[in-house]
Enzyme design. Structure first.
Site, PDB file in Angstrom:
ATOM      1  N   ARG A 210      32.949  38.502  44.029  1.00  0.00           N
ATOM      2  CA  ARG A 210      34.287  38.402  43.435  1.00  0.00           C
ATOM      3  C   ARG A 210      35.154  39.567  43.898  1.00  0.00           C
ATOM      4  NH1 ARG A 210      31.524  35.119  42.690  1.00  0.00           N
ATOM      5  NH2 ARG A 210      32.739  34.423  44.482  1.00  0.00           N
TER       6      ARG A 210
ATOM      7  N   GLN B 216      44.669  38.024  32.058  1.00  0.00           N
ATOM      8  CA  GLN B 216      43.253  37.679  31.906  1.00  0.00           C
ATOM      9  C   GLN B 216      42.505  37.883  33.223  1.00  0.00           C
ATOM     10  OE1 GLN B 216      42.721  33.933  29.298  1.00  0.00           O
ATOM     11  NE2 GLN B 216      44.807  33.747  30.102  1.00  0.00           N
TER      12      GLN B 216
ATOM     13  N   VAL C  78      40.932  39.707  36.580  1.00  0.00           N
ATOM     14  CA  VAL C  78      40.217  40.970  36.800  1.00  0.00           C
ATOM     15  C   VAL C  78      40.517  41.575  38.169  1.00  0.00           C
ATOM     16  CG1 VAL C  78      38.390  40.433  35.159  1.00  0.00           C
ATOM     17  CG2 VAL C  78      38.133  39.709  37.541  1.00  0.00           C
TER      18      VAL C  78
ATOM     19  N   HIS D 168      40.251  41.243  30.341  1.00  0.00           N
ATOM     20  CA  HIS D 168      38.854  40.891  30.609  1.00  0.00           C
ATOM     21  C   HIS D 168      38.177  41.818  31.607  1.00  0.00           C
ATOM     22  CE1 HIS D 168      39.996  36.588  29.177  1.00  0.00           C
ATOM     23  NE2 HIS D 168      39.738  37.400  28.176  1.00  0.00           N
TER      24      HIS D 168
ATOM     25  N   THR E 208      47.947  29.811  32.804  1.00  0.00           N
ATOM     26  CA  THR E 208      46.809  29.850  31.893  1.00  0.00           C
ATOM     27  C   THR E 208      46.762  28.577  31.068  1.00  0.00           C
ATOM     28  OG1 THR E 208      45.813  30.984  30.005  1.00  0.00           O
ATOM     29  CG2 THR E 208      48.195  31.200  30.251  1.00  0.00           C
ATOM     30  N   SER E 209      45.556  28.101  30.804  1.00  0.00           N
ATOM     31  CA  SER E 209      45.366  26.905  29.996  1.00  0.00           C
ATOM     32  C   SER E 209      45.478  27.203  28.511  1.00  0.00           C
ATOM     33  CB  SER E 209      43.991  26.297  30.285  1.00  0.00           C
ATOM     34  OG  SER E 209      42.965  27.213  29.901  1.00  0.00           O
TER      35      SER E 209
END
Length: 235
Positions: free
Chosen positions: A56, A86, A88, A104, A171-172
């Protein structure tokens, strides 16, 4: 100067080519969360967890900010702008945003296994399995794993509570507690949503404008509107 809060999710980084976790082709598609993103996995499956976040980190370092990131950074010239994300990765910072709260965690930091709030900067992408924190404990990704508390949430909630304007991008609104940030915003504060889907908005009472476009397309358009409005309203 009006206080504008921008809340971003995985859709923001997806337009820079970074895979999301929850989409049909996302990072969890062929993995169990329990095996790769929990404190227990770190203990019993350390090599795979470290490798997952090394990948990542490598992907994030190779990615570049997109037009949406740059548009958000441009807002700082006209508003007291705060970004709550949210994500990273550090694409907001690389685009020029200076007030960024990561809910996060951050890939560009590692932290103590003994005290996860004791983070240290990390250069490069590959964390070694035996790397240790100055306190002697094994280093781990500075990531909020499933089942862990979100230490930056109180700060983010305070920022949201003080917003004069709110923008939500990519974002959901399905991941909690992050998704509950909208409930901290005064119901009179206007909210703009940039997302091609239909995020969960149950309980949101604010005046809402939904721009059904991806981040890299819809965010620059919205930012231009907000800047023009700030001039015409004398904000």
């Amino acid at each position: 100067m009006k206080k504008l809060v921008v809340f971003t999710g995985a859709g923001m980084s997806a337009d820079s080519g970074l895979s999301t976790f929850r989409d049909s082709d996302g990072l969890w598609m062929n993995r169990r969360v329990e095996d790769i993103c929990t404190p227990e996995a770190l203990v019993h499956n350390r090599a795979d967890v470290i490798d997952f976040y090394n990948q990542r980190r490598r992907d994030a370092l190779a990615a570049k900010p997109n037009a949406g990131h740059y548009a958000v950074a441009e807002l700082e010239k006209y508003f007291e702008t705060y970004v709550i994300t949210q994500n990273v990765d550090d694409l907001h910072e690389r685009a020029g945003s200076t007030r960024v709260t990561h809910l996060h965690g951050e890939l560009r930091k590692l932290c103590s296994s003994r005290n996860t709030e004791d983070a240290v900067p990390f250069e490069g992408w590959e964390q070694k399995l035996d790397a240790r924190h100055p306190d002697g404990s094994l280093l781990r990704p500075y990531i909020v794993f499933f089942g862990e508390s979100v230490p930056m949430f109180d700060q983010a909630a305070k920022i949201a509570r003080e917003a004069d304007l709110m923008v939500v991008i990519g974002t959901s609104l399905a991941v909690y507690p992050a998704a509950s940030l909208l409930f901290y915003v005064d119901p009179k504060v206007p909210v703009w949503l940039v997302d091609p889907g239909d995020p969960k908005l149950v309980g949101v009472r604010n005046p809402l404008t939904h721009i059904k476009k991806r981040s890299a397309e819809g965010t620059p358009e919205l930012v231009e509107q907000l800047i023009n409005s700030s001039f015409s309203a004398g904000l």
